[in-house]
Write an enzyme that holds these catalytic residues in place. Structure first.
Site, PDB file in Angstrom:
ATOM      1  N   SER A 111       0.856  -1.183   0.000  1.00  0.00           N
ATOM      2  CA  SER A 111       0.000   0.000   0.000  1.00  0.00           C
ATOM      3  C   SER A 111       0.891   1.232   0.000  1.00  0.00           C
ATOM      4  O   SER A 111       2.022   1.188   0.517  1.00  0.00           O
ATOM      5  CB  SER A 111      -0.902   0.024   1.242  1.00  0.00           C
ATOM      6  OG  SER A 111      -1.568   1.273   1.375  1.00  0.00           O
TER       7      SER A 111
ATOM      8  N   TYR B 282      -0.844   0.160  10.506  1.00  0.00           N
ATOM      9  CA  TYR B 282      -1.170  -0.311   9.160  1.00  0.00           C
ATOM     10  C   TYR B 282      -0.017   0.001   8.206  1.00  0.00           C
ATOM     11  O   TYR B 282       0.436  -0.867   7.445  1.00  0.00           O
ATOM     12  CB  TYR B 282      -2.463   0.332   8.662  1.00  0.00           C
ATOM     13  CG  TYR B 282      -2.847  -0.099   7.263  1.00  0.00           C
ATOM     14  CD1 TYR B 282      -3.377  -1.366   7.036  1.00  0.00           C
ATOM     15  CD2 TYR B 282      -2.672   0.750   6.179  1.00  0.00           C
ATOM     16  CE1 TYR B 282      -3.728  -1.766   5.761  1.00  0.00           C
ATOM     17  CE2 TYR B 282      -3.021   0.354   4.901  1.00  0.00           C
ATOM     18  CZ  TYR B 282      -3.539  -0.907   4.690  1.00  0.00           C
ATOM     19  OH  TYR B 282      -3.883  -1.312   3.423  1.00  0.00           O
TER      20      TYR B 282
END
Length: 249
Positions: free
Chosen positions: A145, A155
């Site tokens: 990501s 994350y």
């Protein structure tokens, strides 16, 4: 095109969202797809629909955080399709992710999160690589990501780890003719993203993109299939941004 005819492919987290789109796209190009997910009901539905559409697919329940479950997934794939050629490590805790700081996130949750979002990719790779090598090699795509390059708490840390894992495994597995790459999506218009990210933040992110719209799962398909296919036979250890220009490195 039918770049994956007579080849098998495992897609983890394929019961919905981006993983489902990857699984359908691989099947459309001839792959025999294992739809791997914790969600039995939705996973079986995806596999049945792929079959109804003329493709070949089977569902296998997997908890990627559990090495024994990952090993069972590999065994299932070999029994079902005779070998393992391709793997997409897409499974992640995301749509129901807790929002917290690295400094304050409960330790048990942090460990569970990393067990899926980082260690899961390693667990499944460790489970499949020998079968891939025995079949003459193969290819792996990890889901990263753009969160790896901006502040995104734990994350983002997991995605930094995925990038490093991709590069290290590319070196370790190159001699076995296994390529390992990653895709780093920018903001993607999925149910999971809308559940996690407040609308005002999404709007601000999009306003800063050179291509001023959210991405879609379909925007990622070409990159995934390219990196898995023989078209990318001399590409490994690469993290490919598909992000509307969000990150310029």
């Amino acid at each position: 095109m039918a770049r994956f005819t007579d080849r098998s492919a495992i897609v983890t987290g394929a019961a919905q969202g981006i993983g489902e789109v990857y699984a359908r796209a691989l099947a459309a190009e001839g792959a025999k797809v294992v739809v791997a997910d914790l969600n039995i009901e939705r996973g079986e539905e995806v596999a049945k629909q792929i079959t109804a559409d003329g493709g070949t697919a089977a569902f296998c329940r997997v908890d990627v955080a559990d090495p024994e479950s990952a090993a069972a997934l590999a065994e299932f794939t070999v029994a079902q399709f005779g070998g393992i050629d391709h793997l997409v490590n897409n499974a992640a805790i995301y749509g129901e992710m807790k929002l917290d700081l690295l400094l304050t996130v409960p330790w048990d949750y942090y460990k569970k999160f990393m067990g899926v979002n980082l260690d899961g990719a390693l667990n499944v790779t460790r489970a499949v690589w020998q079968q891939m090598a025995a079949g003459g090699g193969g290819s792996i795509v990890n889901q990263s990501s753009t969160a790896a390059w901006v502040y995104s708490g734990f994350y983002g840390l997991a995605k930094v780890g995925i990038n490093g894992l991709t590069q290290q495994l590319a070196v370790e597995l190159g001699g076995s003719k296994i390529r390992v790459n990653a895709i780093a999506p920018g903001p993607i218009d999925t149910e999971a993203t809308l559940n996690v990210t407040p609308g005002s933040i999404v709007k601000d992110m999009v306003s800063r993109l050179p291509i001023k719209r959210m991405g879609t799962p379909q925007d990622l398909v070409g990159a995934c299939l390219y990196l898995l296919s023989d078209d990318a036979s001399w590409v490994t250890g690469h993290i490919l941004n598909v992000d509307g220009g969000q990150i310029i490195r």
